[in-house]
Design a protein around this motif. Structure first.
Motif, PDB file in Angstrom:
ATOM      1  N   PRO B  41     -44.353  80.856  47.986  1.00 44.09           N
ATOM      2  CA  PRO B  41     -45.430  81.092  47.368  1.00 44.09           C
ATOM      3  C   PRO B  41     -45.743  80.320  46.297  1.00 44.09           C
ATOM      4  O   PRO B  41     -46.900  80.002  45.918  1.00 44.09           O
ATOM      5  CB  PRO B  41     -45.439  82.458  47.313  1.00 44.09           C
ATOM      6  CG  PRO B  41     -44.493  83.122  47.948  1.00 44.09           C
ATOM      7  CD  PRO B  41     -43.361  82.169  48.179  1.00 44.09           C
ATOM      8  N   ALA B 184     -52.576  86.356  47.368  1.00 47.65           N
ATOM      9  CA  ALA B 184     -50.762  86.386  47.088  1.00 47.65           C
ATOM     10  C   ALA B 184     -50.878  87.011  46.055  1.00 47.65           C
ATOM     11  O   ALA B 184     -49.960  87.898  45.666  1.00 47.65           O
ATOM     12  CB  ALA B 184     -50.385  84.923  47.173  1.00 47.65           C
ATOM     13  N   LEU B 187     -51.407  90.877  46.501  1.00 48.25           N
ATOM     14  CA  LEU B 187     -50.418  91.281  47.382  1.00 48.25           C
ATOM     15  C   LEU B 187     -49.127  91.663  46.408  1.00 48.25           C
ATOM     16  O   LEU B 187     -48.328  92.495  46.776  1.00 48.25           O
ATOM     17  CB  LEU B 187     -50.073  90.285  48.476  1.00 48.25           C
ATOM     18  CG  LEU B 187     -50.800  90.243  49.867  1.00 48.25           C
ATOM     19  CD1 LEU B 187     -50.461  89.147  50.636  1.00 48.25           C
ATOM     20  CD2 LEU B 187     -50.641  91.579  50.480  1.00 48.25           C
ATOM     21  N   LEU B 193     -43.256  89.760  47.615  1.00 46.64           N
ATOM     22  CA  LEU B 193     -43.732  88.753  48.561  1.00 46.64           C
ATOM     23  C   LEU B 193     -42.454  88.183  49.160  1.00 46.64           C
ATOM     24  O   LEU B 193     -41.398  88.372  48.541  1.00 46.64           O
ATOM     25  CB  LEU B 193     -44.498  87.618  47.968  1.00 46.64           C
ATOM     26  CG  LEU B 193     -45.990  87.712  47.297  1.00 46.64           C
ATOM     27  CD1 LEU B 193     -46.144  86.490  46.787  1.00 46.64           C
ATOM     28  CD2 LEU B 193     -46.689  87.911  48.625  1.00 46.64           C
ATOM     29  N   PRO B 194     -42.415  88.024  50.799  1.00 41.56           N
ATOM     30  CA  PRO B 194     -41.552  87.462  51.306  1.00 41.56           C
ATOM     31  C   PRO B 194     -41.117  86.250  50.829  1.00 41.56           C
ATOM     32  O   PRO B 194     -41.760  85.351  50.460  1.00 41.56           O
ATOM     33  CB  PRO B 194     -41.884  87.437  52.859  1.00 41.56           C
ATOM     34  CG  PRO B 194     -43.392  87.481  52.584  1.00 41.56           C
ATOM     35  CD  PRO B 194     -43.634  88.081  51.446  1.00 41.56           C
TER      36      PRO B 194
END
Lengths: 190, 194
Positions: B41, B184, B187, B193-194
């Motif tokens: 990200p 993002a 989130l 976040l992954p």
């Protein structure tokens, strides 16, 4: 090109399952397919591009720029679980309103045009965002649906730019088809 | 109005600083793992900065971002584990500025470029002291992120050939990056976040 343009209304009118809000959300592929599998989303996104082509510059690029920015805000509301009433109705209504704007080749100044598109973008974003936290890879899903939405705008701009120079009957027909599709969703027929 | 904006800004900053660390970081052990780790990200703020640089046709933004990136790698322990949130927010600002088409010639833009690079650099190490990271992993992180930052600037020569369509394309791309960054960012408040 002409044949494709003639086929487009039938494709838009063809019955299809409204999968956008029922499919299990996953990763990038789910995000990419999420707007495409929902005809209510597809027609509205394409209409944004078509209307941009009718309005000409700067709306031609300003509408596809404004939409994702406001859509992201709607997505954030959806992720945070902020209640927003009548989301599905507003999405269906977006097809009707944007379709009619294209069908009647309505020319508005840039700011009101952005406000109309932005209002609907909020609801489209909310619908996508509400499904994000449950998805397997929410960031990949977000990347997918933003790209997919943008690509549909560009498709609308491309079709609009290709046809607007030859007069507006094709664009108007497409707009009417979009409004009818939106109307079918609004009436619960699709 | 200005007071309200100030209050909102302070609240936003507190919110960012109070949130949990967003991106789960494993320590990259070699160049390959470093390159892979730089592709998550945190590409978003670097891409946004790259787009801003090419839109403004200012190589200085890339240089400021690159210098900030390297400084951020060193300063990571002092910036803290929430650098990723702040980097996403700075990248969002870069992307929005690019998408709106406002002039990008002010000193504030240069400061934003340096800040975005610094925060992204600090976020890449996940708050770890760079001295504790394997040299190969650190080199991979730096290389991957510098490529992401400078990559969009490769479009600069094309911009003088086709200024109209390319500027529109850059603004559309910036609006996509801004939208993804905003999502993002939100989130990260819902979970890592992954």
């Amino acid at each position: 090109m002409k044949r494709i343009a003639l086929l487009a209304p039938w494709v838009l009118l063809a019955p299809g399952a409204a999968l956008a809000h029922s499919a299990e959300a996953g990763g990038l592929v789910s995000g990419l397919s999420h707007p495409i599998l929902g005809p209510d989303h597809v027609v509205a996104m394409v209409a944004v591009g078509l209307w941009g082509a009718i309005l000409g510059r700067p709306a031609l690029w300003a509408l596809p720029v404004a939409f994702p920015l406001v859509m992201a805000f709607g997505g954030m509301l959806g992720i945070m679980g902020v209640p927003l009433p009548s989301v599905e109705t507003a999405i269906a209504l977006s097809g009707v309103v944007l379709g009619l704007l294209v069908a009647f080749a309505v020319r508005l100044p840039l700011v009101p045009a952005c406000l109309i598109v932005g209002t609907f973008a909020l609801f489209h974003g909310y619908a996508h965002g509400a499904e994000l936290p449950a998805s397997a890879n929410p960031l990949a899903f977000a990347v997918g649906f933003v790209i997919s939405t943008g690509a549909l705008h560009l498709l609308g701009v491309g079709v609009g730019e290709a046809t607007v120079a030859r007069g507006k009957p094709i664009l108007r027909t497409l707009g009417a088809a979009i409004a009818l599709t939106g109307g079918a969703f609004l009436a619960g027929l699709a | 109005m200005r007071r309200a904006a100030g209050r909102a800004g302070r609240a936003g900053l507190l919110l960012l600083l109070g949130a949990g660390p967003a991106v789960a970081h494993g320590i990259p052990r070699n160049v390959g793992e470093g390159l892979a780790a730089s592709g998550g990200p945190l590409l978003l703020p670097l891409l946004a900065l790259g787009l801003m640089a090419v839109m403004a046709r200012r190589r200085e933004f890339v240089l400021a971002g690159a210098a900030g990136l390297l400084a951020g790698l060193i300063l990571a322990p002092w910036i803290g584990p929430n650098a990723d949130l702040l980097a996403l927010a700075a990248g969002f600002a870069c992307a929005v500025l690019t998408a709106t088409g406002l002039p990008l010639a002010g000193p504030g833009h240069m400061a934003l470029a340096a800040l975005t690079g610094t925060l992204a650099g600090a976020a890449l190490t996940g708050g770890h002291d760079p001295r504790t990271l394997p040299a190969g992993g650190l080199a991979g992180l730096a290389l991957g992120s510098l490529v992401a930052l400078a990559g969009p600037f490769a479009l600069a020569p094309l911009l003088s050939r086709w200024p109209g369509p390319l500027r529109i394309g850059l603004r559309v791309a910036a609006s996509w990056v801004a939208a993804i960054s905003a999502l993002a960012l939100s989130l990260t408040f819902a979970g890592p976040l992954p």
